[in-house]
Design an enzyme around this catalytic site. Structure first.
Site, PDB file in Angstrom:
ATOM      1  N   HIS A  31       0.059 -32.063  44.547  1.00 18.30           N
ATOM      2  CA  HIS A  31      -0.384 -33.416  44.202  1.00 18.30           C
ATOM      3  C   HIS A  31      -1.581 -33.803  45.070  1.00 18.30           C
ATOM      4  CE1 HIS A  31       3.641 -34.776  42.274  1.00 18.30           C
ATOM      5  NE2 HIS A  31       3.532 -33.467  42.254  1.00 18.30           N
ATOM      6  N   GLN A  79      -5.631 -18.447  47.333  1.00 19.03           N
ATOM      7  CA  GLN A  79      -5.650 -18.077  45.904  1.00 19.03           C
ATOM      8  C   GLN A  79      -7.053 -18.184  45.311  1.00 19.03           C
ATOM      9  OE1 GLN A  79      -2.215 -18.664  43.349  1.00 19.03           O
ATOM     10  NE2 GLN A  79      -3.494 -19.827  41.960  1.00 19.03           N
ATOM     11  N   HIS A 129       3.566 -18.253  37.053  1.00 21.23           N
ATOM     12  CA  HIS A 129       4.586 -19.187  36.552  1.00 21.23           C
ATOM     13  C   HIS A 129       3.944 -20.308  35.733  1.00 21.23           C
ATOM     14  CE1 HIS A 129       2.856 -21.496  39.749  1.00 21.23           C
ATOM     15  NE2 HIS A 129       3.775 -22.427  39.764  1.00 21.23           N
ATOM     16  N   TRP A 153       0.175 -25.950  36.760  1.00 22.15           N
ATOM     17  CA  TRP A 153      -1.099 -26.417  36.187  1.00 22.15           C
ATOM     18  C   TRP A 153      -2.288 -26.186  37.123  1.00 22.15           C
ATOM     19  CZ3 TRP A 153      -3.096 -26.294  31.851  1.00 22.15           C
ATOM     20  CH2 TRP A 153      -4.219 -27.055  31.493  1.00 22.15           C
ATOM     21  N   ASN A 154      -2.079 -26.318  38.438  1.00 22.93           N
ATOM     22  CA  ASN A 154      -3.207 -26.032  39.341  1.00 22.93           C
ATOM     23  C   ASN A 154      -3.643 -24.579  39.183  1.00 22.93           C
ATOM     24  OD1 ASN A 154      -3.604 -28.539  40.902  1.00 22.93           O
ATOM     25  ND2 ASN A 154      -1.473 -28.195  41.466  1.00 22.93           N
ATOM     26  N   SER A 155      -2.670 -23.687  39.172  1.00 24.94           N
ATOM     27  CA  SER A 155      -3.011 -22.265  39.018  1.00 24.94           C
ATOM     28  C   SER A 155      -3.701 -22.012  37.680  1.00 24.94           C
ATOM     29  CB  SER A 155      -1.755 -21.399  39.120  1.00 24.94           C
ATOM     30  OG  SER A 155      -1.236 -21.465  40.425  1.00 24.94           O
ATOM     31  N   ASP A 203       6.598 -28.505  33.570  1.00 24.05           N
ATOM     32  CA  ASP A 203       5.527 -28.397  32.571  1.00 24.05           C
ATOM     33  C   ASP A 203       5.147 -26.951  32.244  1.00 24.05           C
ATOM     34  OD1 ASP A 203       4.625 -28.096  35.203  1.00 24.05           O
ATOM     35  OD2 ASP A 203       2.598 -28.755  34.745  1.00 24.05           O
ATOM     36  N   GLN A 204       5.706 -25.985  32.970  1.00 27.10           N
ATOM     37  CA  GLN A 204       5.221 -24.605  32.836  1.00 27.10           C
ATOM     38  C   GLN A 204       5.346 -24.024  31.418  1.00 27.10           C
ATOM     39  OE1 GLN A 204       7.502 -22.798  35.993  1.00 27.10           O
ATOM     40  NE2 GLN A 204       6.693 -24.266  37.461  1.00 27.10           N
ATOM     41  N   GLU A 213      -7.248 -23.101  37.848  1.00 26.18           N
ATOM     42  CA  GLU A 213      -7.988 -22.176  38.713  1.00 26.18           C
ATOM     43  C   GLU A 213      -8.322 -20.889  37.955  1.00 26.18           C
ATOM     44  OE1 GLU A 213      -5.700 -24.072  42.569  1.00 26.18           O
ATOM     45  OE2 GLU A 213      -5.273 -21.986  42.073  1.00 26.18           O
TER      46      GLU A 213
HETATM   47  N1  UDP Z   1      -1.561 -21.108  46.104  1.00 26.28           N
HETATM   48  C1  UDP Z   1      -2.257 -20.583  47.160  1.00 26.28           C
HETATM   49  N2  UDP Z   1      -1.843 -19.409  47.686  1.00 26.28           N
HETATM   50  C2  UDP Z   1      -0.774 -18.723  47.227  1.00 26.28           C
HETATM   51  C3  UDP Z   1      -0.070 -19.266  46.118  1.00 26.28           C
HETATM   52  C4  UDP Z   1      -0.492 -20.463  45.574  1.00 26.28           C
HETATM   53  O1  UDP Z   1      -3.250 -21.154  47.624  1.00 26.28           O
HETATM   54  O2  UDP Z   1      -0.449 -17.677  47.792  1.00 26.28           O
HETATM   55  C5  UDP Z   1      -2.000 -22.404  45.554  1.00 26.28           C
HETATM   56  C6  UDP Z   1      -2.642 -22.255  44.196  1.00 26.28           C
HETATM   57  O3  UDP Z   1      -4.018 -21.965  44.356  1.00 26.28           O
HETATM   58  C7  UDP Z   1      -2.380 -23.596  43.562  1.00 26.28           C
HETATM   59  C8  UDP Z   1      -1.095 -24.084  44.246  1.00 26.28           C
HETATM   60  O4  UDP Z   1      -0.881 -23.233  45.363  1.00 26.28           O
HETATM   61  O5  UDP Z   1      -3.423 -24.497  43.851  1.00 26.28           O
HETATM   62  C9  UDP Z   1       0.102 -23.971  43.333  1.00 26.28           C
HETATM   63  O6  UDP Z   1       0.066 -25.033  42.445  1.00 26.28           O
HETATM   64  P1  UDP Z   1       0.623 -24.877  40.971  1.00 26.28           P
HETATM   65  O7  UDP Z   1       0.416 -26.163  40.272  1.00 26.28           O
HETATM   66  O8  UDP Z   1       0.047 -23.685  40.318  1.00 26.28           O
HETATM   67  O9  UDP Z   1       2.163 -24.568  41.175  1.00 26.28           O
HETATM   68  P2  UDP Z   1       3.309 -25.310  42.029  1.00 26.28           P
HETATM   69  O10 UDP Z   1       3.210 -24.806  43.409  1.00 26.28           O
HETATM   70  O11 UDP Z   1       3.078 -26.788  41.926  1.00 26.28           O
HETATM   71  O12 UDP Z   1       4.546 -24.842  41.340  1.00 26.28           O
END
Ligand code: UDP
Length: 498
Positions: free
Chosen positions: A20, A359, A374, A377-379, A398-399, A382
């Site tokens: 967030h 990442q 998984h 949404w951030n991933s 939401d996945q 990206e």
């Molecule tokens: N991320 C990272 N390094 C890792 C794994 C994840 O920096 O080894 C970051 C990734 O770039 C993303 C966030 O963690 O910005 C994960 O957010 P996402 O919404 O994909 O999943 P959530 O963690 O909320 O389930």
């Protein structure tokens, strides 16, 4: 509209989690580069967690006990009403309820004290919240400041929740659990495509309630800013615009992924865990388009069975892989999140496992061929920004919907399906790896991913759709700020008990 007054302050209020806070920091940076002053408020627990995990440099930020700023954005903290030691993860309902009661009082006091500061008073012209802290809209209204929301999932999810909470369409029920849902601007959604919170028997009471509050109160919001981009979700954005001023301002991802900078130190955001840097050295030795990147984000802990099936598929594939296996910091069932015995030794010639990585550096590395994900949404934003194809392994929230969007609407990946027992078998993962690397669809998927990359970068570039939306939002703040007198009536809030 030119910024006439350099003292326009915006307050962003975020739920204390990395997924967030990072989009907020990137939106804040965008507003800041266009001349606004931005402050981010979140709860004390976040401050405590980053101090505990870091005491080191992160991007442009030196983390000290004070944490005055992250990536140049002022950061302030308020209490969520619980002690720092309280186990929030395993008592989510109590946590969210207490936050909703204590948060308004502490946030109001914080706004008052910032406005009255003798040295650097901040009178906010706009507050931006997110869906997990819907009560911020009421605080904003009480102190007479317009409130907008940063929606951190795709607009598609906004449309689904909006329809669900307003009973605008029929959704699956206990009596009809397989009911499909057809919403304007969206493909037909089967149960397996819907977010877990709208399914019958959803066990996530407090999160469902927070979304309900957020959607019920959209009339209190001036704008909904979405971490997406118009070209990605045109129809659904147009259809939701009938109900609320919704504008896409993303992707709010590290600039490196948008081809706009090349240094880790320019990373805007915060990492809750220390990243392993050696895996980048390892990637440097690999051929272009040869490595499978595997990560399930910051929250998911895979079961023993799930870990085993991924491990077997990676081992049998004989392809290079980089797998992020983050140790859980809360109690999990036996074997969950653990690699099968001997796996590291058996795959050391072609694979690397790390607890956390940068990442953005990994996804933008030329050696990466695909991302087993998984679908957080951030991933997803990206990966879209760098044009890397995905193997979608969605689990909850939401996945599943994000996976649907990525695979069926954008065409940038392949989805893994569970068998009748609900398990994704290692053979299925193996087949998908082959397909995405060099199956008949591989070339087309890569071409589509490359096109979406260009579109995403175009949206945030100067004059692109997201850039124009941010400017429109700023123009609106400037227009309305001249009428706002920060009239904080803290006494009425103080009289409430926590
Ligand atoms: N991320 C990272 N390094 C890792 C794994 C994840 O920096 O080894 C970051 C990734 O770039 C993303 C966030 O963690 O910005 C994960 O957010 P996402 O919404 O994909 O999943 P959530 O963690 O909320 O389930």
């Amino acid at each position: 509209m030119e910024l006439e007054n350099q003292t326009i302050h915006v307050l962003m209020v975020a739920f204390a989690s990395q997924g967030h806070i990072n989009p907020f920091l990137r939106l804040g940076k965008h507003l800041q580069t266009k001349g606004l002053h931005v402050t981010l408020a979140t709860t004390e627990t976040f401050r405590h967690r980053i101090i505990k995990h870091h005491h080191t440099d992160i991007g442009t930020t030196t983390i000290t006990d004070e944490i005055p700023a992250i990536s140049g954005i002022d950061i302030v903290f308020f209490s969520d009403g619980l002690s720092l030691e309280y186990d929030r993860k395993n008592n989510l309902d109590i946590y969210m309820d207490t936050l909703a009661k204590a948060g308004p009082i502490h946030l109001t006091n914080l706004i008052t004290s910032l406005a009255c500061d003798n040295i650097r008073p901040k009178k906010f012209s706009c507050i931006i919240n997110n869906p997990f802290v819907p009560w911020v809209a009421d605080v904003a209204s009480q102190v007479g400041i317009p409130c907008s929301m940063l929606w951190i999932q795709p607009c598609t999810l906004f449309a689904i929740y909006h329809s669900f909470y307003n009973n605008a369409h029929d959704f699956p029920t206990k009596e009809d659990p397989k009911k499909s849902v057809q919403l304007p601007g969206l493909p037909l959604l089967q149960t397996c495509d819907l977010p877990s919170f709208v399914l019958p028997n959803s066990p996530f009471g407090s999160i469902t309630k927070a979304f309900f509050e957020a959607l019920k109160n959209i009339h209190k919001l001036r704008w909904v800013l979405a971490n997406s981009f118009y070209e990605l979700e045109k129809e659904v954005i147009d259809s939701m615009s009938k109900f609320v001023m919704i504008k896409a301002v993303g992707p709010l991802v590290p600039l490196k992924l948008l081809g706009q900078d090349h240094e880790v130190r320019d990373f805007v955001g915060i990492d809750m865990w220390k990243a392993d840097d050696q895996c980048i050295e390892w990637l440097n030795q690999k051929e272009p388009n040869s490595v499978i990147y595997v990560s399930f984000g910051s929250l998911v802990v895979l079961s023993k069975k799930q870990m085993e099936s991924i491990a077997i598929a990676l081992k049998k594939s004989k392809r290079s892989f980089l797998w992020v296996v983050k140790p859980s910091n809360y109690p999990v069932p036996e074997g969950a999140g653990e690699l099968p015995e001997g796996f590291l030794n058996e795959t050391k010639e072609h694979g690397v496992v790390v607890p956390w990585c940068h990442q953005s550096l990994v996804l933008s590395h030329k050696s990466i061929a695909c991302f087993l994900t998984h679908c957080g949404w951030n991933s997803m934003l990206e990966t879209i920004s760098v044009g890397v194809p995905i193997i979608a392994y969605p689990l909850w929230t939401d996945q599943p919907t994000n996976a649907k969007l990525m695979v069926e609407v954008l065409g940038v990946g392949i989805r893994l399906w569970p068998n009748d027992e609900g398990d994704v078998k290692s053979e299925t993962i193996g087949e998908c790896i082959k397909d995405i690397m060099d199956g008949p669809q591989a070339t087309e998927i890569r071409a589509k991913a490359a096109r979406w990359k260009d579109t995403a970068r175009g949206a945030v570039a100067g004059g692109g759709s997201s850039d124009r939306n941010v400017q429109e939002f700023i123009d609106d703040i400037i227009r309305t700020s001249s009428c706002i007198e920060c009239n904080v009536n803290s006494s009425s809030m103080e009289s409430q008990s926590v």
